[in-house]
Enzyme design. Sequence first.
Site, PDB file in Angstrom:
ATOM      1  N   CYS A  17      39.751  25.450  36.009  1.00 19.77           N
ATOM      2  CA  CYS A  17      40.302  24.498  35.065  1.00 19.77           C
ATOM      3  C   CYS A  17      41.497  25.047  34.310  1.00 19.77           C
ATOM      4  O   CYS A  17      41.888  26.196  34.443  1.00 19.77           O
ATOM      5  CB  CYS A  17      39.235  24.074  34.064  1.00 19.77           C
ATOM      6  SG  CYS A  17      38.516  25.461  33.178  1.00 19.77           S
ATOM      7  N   CYS A 256      43.318  38.210  36.258  1.00 14.32           N
ATOM      8  CA  CYS A 256      43.130  37.696  37.617  1.00 14.32           C
ATOM      9  C   CYS A 256      44.447  37.724  38.389  1.00 14.32           C
ATOM     10  O   CYS A 256      45.412  37.016  38.036  1.00 14.32           O
ATOM     11  CB  CYS A 256      42.592  36.275  37.561  1.00 14.32           C
ATOM     12  SG  CYS A 256      42.455  35.486  39.186  1.00 14.32           S
ATOM     13  N   CYS A 402      34.295  35.763  44.236  1.00  9.15           N
ATOM     14  CA  CYS A 402      34.709  35.932  42.838  1.00  9.15           C
ATOM     15  C   CYS A 402      33.613  35.385  41.925  1.00  9.15           C
ATOM     16  O   CYS A 402      33.060  34.317  42.184  1.00  9.15           O
ATOM     17  CB  CYS A 402      36.020  35.186  42.582  1.00  9.15           C
ATOM     18  SG  CYS A 402      36.527  35.198  40.846  1.00  9.15           S
ATOM     19  N   CYS A 452      42.494  42.323  38.011  1.00 12.77           N
ATOM     20  CA  CYS A 452      41.293  42.271  38.836  1.00 12.77           C
ATOM     21  C   CYS A 452      41.688  41.803  40.227  1.00 12.77           C
ATOM     22  O   CYS A 452      42.259  40.726  40.394  1.00 12.77           O
ATOM     23  CB  CYS A 452      40.262  41.315  38.235  1.00 12.77           C
ATOM     24  SG  CYS A 452      38.779  41.123  39.269  1.00 12.77           S
TER      25      CYS A 452
END
Length: 470
Positions: A17, A256, A402, A452
């Site tokens: 989102c 991310c 993930c 990450c």
Amino acid sequence: MEKNNLDDDNSKPKHYCGIAGIYSDSLTKIPEKLFYTLFSLQHRGQESAGISYYEDGSIRTYKDLGMVPAVLSRYLEKDKQNIVSRIGIGHVKYSTKDKNKIENVQPIHAVSNKGDIAIVHNGALSNSSEVRKLVFDKGAILQSTADTEIILHLLAISEEKEFKKALFNTLNLLEGAFSLLLIKDDSLIAVRDPYGFKPLYVGKKDDMVVFASETCALDILKIFDAREVEPGEVITVDRHGMRSDFFAKSTARSCCVFELIYFGRPDSSIFGKSVHSMRKKMGEALAEDETVEADIVMAVPDSGNSSALGYAEKSGLPLEYGLSRNHYAGRSFIMPTKEQRELMVRMKLNPVKDVVKGKKIILIDDSLVRGTTARLIVKLLGEAGAKEVHLRLSSPEVKFPCYFGINIPTKEDLISNRMSPELIAQHIGASSVRFLSMEKIKKVIENADDFCAACFTGNYPFEIKEATDD
């Protein structure tokens, strides 16, 4: 918008989102402003949209399944064009395991012993089952499968009476990725998890403070001076101004990497980096070790555009517009048969025959998950007369799931977990397949250790006790 969405059966990684929030010292058309910010974040979720705003001493919420223009236009056109408020939050969502149920649409709004609260969430809790059991054992009745509702219940059952203490107590029970925006009575609160998995920006203009997942959503309101909400930070905005606290110390960042590779819009700045510039550099890095002789470079639109430009400039090959995309086609996941899904992909993408016929093509895309769409695209180009199609991905091989907010399927479903690049090429019908290496990614991204990349390496920032439920 920076999305393929060519095949909605998990052929591409999907984001959970995008979120936005506005606080104004004076009454203004908050729902209308949220419409513009959420529309700018539409690429982060196309399944549902919703807003909450503070009006006449209480929070009002409207949400529904569908994209931002359809959902919010329906609401704003019902004699609500002139709604004024000082506070509002909004959300766009992509459905994952929870499917696309109205119960999971955000914001989630509740009146509790801690006050009138609405909340939106970007990310996923890696200890979802643990905290869900905790609230169940305390007698909670949950209406959704969303982590977001659990956070509200944790707030309500906190033994701390003062809201700030209850919030900090709740946040310290959470593990994983969570960028949050809350309306608490007449204040707006922003939170980012200590690892900083998901982006969250804050900017100011005149008497207005705006939060958003990406800077492109601030640009639409002409807010060009913004900063990241820091990992572990809690920002409160109310009639007393804007205050910053930290509920946890950030010991290591784990931003991310897929935000730069795929999710972010190219005109955004994410984690302090230009998305377009990063993708262009990834394309340049892909071209450095190329051994194949080719005639042209092409992008899979739109996600491969920036990387294809970088590849072309570095290689000296011409960049051609060889795939035409129909942005008005529907979604292939609603089609029950393989033949119908293939037809839907053909409706979305069509080769420019004069460009591809007889050509050896370097085809650039961002990533490969299942390979279903790539196989169809290679087939389309072959039917259009392409002599060779060499698929190049501007990310490493996706081999691990993930747990922090990307809907990457199980290891068994990931094509790179089952096949070498050579076997993948055979499987999808390409002349060759090559990925950008982790070594190259680390060279392209400064401070790469702050990112990450567990979906590529399997090295998670901390031990994962469970798979996420949301």
